[in-house]
Design an enzyme around this catalytic site. Sequence first.
Site, PDB file in Angstrom:
ATOM      1  N   SER A  14      -7.593 -17.853   6.498  1.00  0.00           N
ATOM      2  CA  SER A  14      -7.331 -18.819   7.578  1.00  0.00           C
ATOM      3  C   SER A  14      -6.882 -18.118   8.866  1.00  0.00           C
ATOM      4  CB  SER A  14      -6.319 -19.878   7.141  1.00  0.00           C
ATOM      5  OG  SER A  14      -5.034 -19.333   7.015  1.00  0.00           O
ATOM      6  N   ARG A  92      -3.783  -5.052  -0.077  1.00  0.00           N
ATOM      7  CA  ARG A  92      -3.693  -3.664  -0.555  1.00  0.00           C
ATOM      8  C   ARG A  92      -2.732  -2.913   0.343  1.00  0.00           C
ATOM      9  NH1 ARG A  92      -4.991  -3.135  -5.404  1.00  0.00           N
ATOM     10  NH2 ARG A  92      -5.104  -0.881  -5.161  1.00  0.00           N
ATOM     11  N   ASN A 108      -0.569  -6.377  11.667  1.00  0.00           N
ATOM     12  CA  ASN A 108      -0.475  -7.251  10.490  1.00  0.00           C
ATOM     13  C   ASN A 108       0.270  -8.510  10.879  1.00  0.00           C
ATOM     14  OD1 ASN A 108      -0.543  -7.973   7.674  1.00  0.00           O
ATOM     15  ND2 ASN A 108       1.614  -7.377   7.532  1.00  0.00           N
ATOM     16  N   HIS A 110       2.893 -11.295   9.160  1.00  0.00           N
ATOM     17  CA  HIS A 110       3.766 -11.464   7.997  1.00  0.00           C
ATOM     18  C   HIS A 110       4.461 -12.827   8.108  1.00  0.00           C
ATOM     19  CE1 HIS A 110       6.369 -10.310   4.704  1.00  0.00           C
ATOM     20  NE2 HIS A 110       7.376 -10.806   5.402  1.00  0.00           N
TER      21      HIS A 110
HETATM   22  C1  GRF Z   1      -0.596 -15.370   5.538  1.00  0.00           C
HETATM   23  O1  GRF Z   1       0.520 -16.154   5.241  1.00  0.00           O
HETATM   24  C2  GRF Z   1      -0.180 -14.074   6.162  1.00  0.00           C
HETATM   25  O2  GRF Z   1       0.994 -14.163   6.901  1.00  0.00           O
HETATM   26  C3  GRF Z   1       0.071 -13.188   4.954  1.00  0.00           C
HETATM   27  O3  GRF Z   1      -0.914 -13.571   4.029  1.00  0.00           O
HETATM   28  C4  GRF Z   1      -1.318 -14.905   4.279  1.00  0.00           C
HETATM   29  C5  GRF Z   1      -2.801 -14.878   4.462  1.00  0.00           C
HETATM   30  O4  GRF Z   1      -3.344 -16.166   4.597  1.00  0.00           O
HETATM   31  N1  GRF Z   1       0.030 -11.796   5.312  1.00  0.00           N
HETATM   32  P1  GRF Z   1      -4.828 -16.344   5.102  1.00  0.00           P
HETATM   33  O5  GRF Z   1      -5.707 -15.552   4.138  1.00  0.00           O
HETATM   34  O6  GRF Z   1      -4.921 -15.813   6.483  1.00  0.00           O
HETATM   35  O7  GRF Z   1      -5.099 -17.824   5.032  1.00  0.00           O
END
Ligand code: GRF
Length: 215
Positions: A14, A92, A108, A110
């Site tokens: 997403s 990973r 990234n 988070h």
């Molecule tokens: C998100 O909550 C992101 O913050 C974390 O992993 C999740 C990934 O969700 N690192 P998506 O695959 O982008 O829907």
Amino acid sequence: MSLPVAVLISGRGSNMQALLKACEKPAFPAHIALVISNNHDAHGLDIAKQYNVETEIISHKSYNSRAAFETALNQCLTANGVKMVCLAGFMRLLGNDFVKNWYGRLVNIHPSLLPSFKGLDTHARALKNGVKLHGCTVHFVSPEIDEGPIIGQAAVPLRYGDDEATLAARVLEAEHQLYPACLESLALGQIALKNDRVFSKFSNASPLKILLNRE
Ligand code: GRF
């Protein structure tokens, strides 16, 4: 000049979709040149195909060491002319060599307000700790997990009656606003990394903060 970006995913995708949508805007200063998944079954791969974006599957299972997997990743990124890598639910851990090679060009997202709640299960831990503000962070990736210089944060107030699912949904909405905003600032060169801290080139203020007041 539009910045060529790769998005690395492992699952739902997403955040990748939020970046793809942002890149569709005519004036957006970046484009998604490539989506790489380490997982054949990632739902995000289907979404990427709907946007006609090039996809690659580089499964860690096909390599007998992390170094070999990361060499393949690196070759793919370089061969596609990628200048910035966005991790978006990429499950990973990346090794020191890869991270150092891409430092300043590897970001990234988070799902917490770092440095609180590094690692997994961030929403459950936020609820358990009774914090009043939770949220998400976009940061440069450094060798230490969830510790790299912070580019932008979006704060999400907790609500009475929140559970993990309701909180996760509101944080995810915030992620979908924050990540494209950060990518835009990066692509416009509005951000400088000095002594492992991120500064706006135009003021002393932190480059990006979004407070989502949804009460
Ligand atoms: C998100 O909550 C992101 O913050 C974390 O992993 C999740 C990934 O969700 N690192 P998506 O695959 O982008 O829907």
